[in-house]
Design an enzyme around this catalytic site. Sequence first.
Site, mmCIF file in Angstrom:
data_model
loop_
_atom_site.group_PDB
_atom_site.id
_atom_site.type_symbol
_atom_site.label_atom_id
_atom_site.label_comp_id
_atom_site.label_asym_id
_atom_site.label_seq_id
_atom_site.Cartn_x
_atom_site.Cartn_y
_atom_site.Cartn_z
ATOM 1 N N ILE A 189 0.834 -1.200 0.000
ATOM 2 C CA ILE A 189 0.000 0.000 0.000
ATOM 3 C C ILE A 189 0.866 1.246 0.000
ATOM 4 C CG2 ILE A 189 -1.824 1.241 1.230
ATOM 5 C CD1 ILE A 189 -2.487 -1.529 2.558
ATOM 6 N N GLY A 239 8.200 4.187 1.294
ATOM 7 C CA GLY A 239 7.413 3.904 2.434
ATOM 8 C C GLY A 239 6.127 3.167 2.349
ATOM 9 N N SER A 240 5.471 3.110 3.414
ATOM 10 C CA SER A 240 4.084 2.818 3.563
ATOM 11 C C SER A 240 3.732 1.597 4.364
ATOM 12 C CB SER A 240 3.379 2.838 2.255
ATOM 13 O OG SER A 240 2.224 3.543 2.503
ATOM 14 N N ARG A 241 2.926 0.673 3.782
ATOM 15 C CA ARG A 241 2.409 -0.432 4.576
ATOM 16 C C ARG A 241 2.295 -1.685 3.720
ATOM 17 N NH1 ARG A 241 -3.225 0.736 6.352
ATOM 18 N NH2 ARG A 241 -3.976 -1.147 5.353
#
Length: 196
Positions: free
Chosen positions: A133, A163-165
Site C-alpha cells: 500500500i 514507504g508505507s504499509r
Amino acid sequence: MLARGPWTWKYALPPAVVGVAALAASSPWGVVGVALAAFVVWFHRDPDRSPNGAGVVVPADGTVSVIRTRDDGRVRVGVFMNVHNVHVNRVPVAGRVESVVHEPGGHRPAFSKESAHNERVRIETAEWTVVLIAGAFARRIHPYVEAGEDLARGDRLGHISFGSRADVVLPPAYDRGDVVVESGQTVRAGETVLAR
C-alpha cells in the site's frame, strides 16, 4: 545489495548531480544534494534475510499496526514501514502467484483509516494475499513477481519506494490464536515469524 530495478539511481541521480555541481560552485547546498542522494541509496538497501524458524514470516520491516480477523474468518496483519526501515518486501509462505493487480488510489498517510483507498498492489496465491500500500510519500510500488511464478518463503516480493504499509492475509489454516506477533512489535521482513 540494493532494491531491484533502476529506481534507486533514478531517484538518487538528480540530487547527486545538483549536489556535485553546487559543491563545484562552492555552495553549501552541495552538501545537502549529496546527502540526499546518499539517503536515497541507503533507503533502497536490500540486505539478505533468512527466516527465524518455521511458520509464516512477516512481509515487511516495520511495526505491526493491525491484527484483525476479517468477516470471512481470515486473519489480516498489517506492518507499517517508517523511513528507517528496509522497504523490500518478502514472501510470507511458499506458493504460486495467481495474480498481481495494481489498484489506483490516493496517497493518504498509511497509518490512517483513510489509507483504505490508497494506491496498492495486490499479490495473491491460492493460500495467501499480500497487499503493498502506497502512502503520503510512497508513490511507487514495484512488484518483482508475476502470475504463474513459484515463490519460496522469504523470497523478495517487491518494494515500495519511500514507504508505507504491507498487509498479509494469512492462509485459511491459520486463526488469530496462531499469530505470534503483537500490535506495536518491531518486525523484520523475511525473518520474523508472524504465525505458527
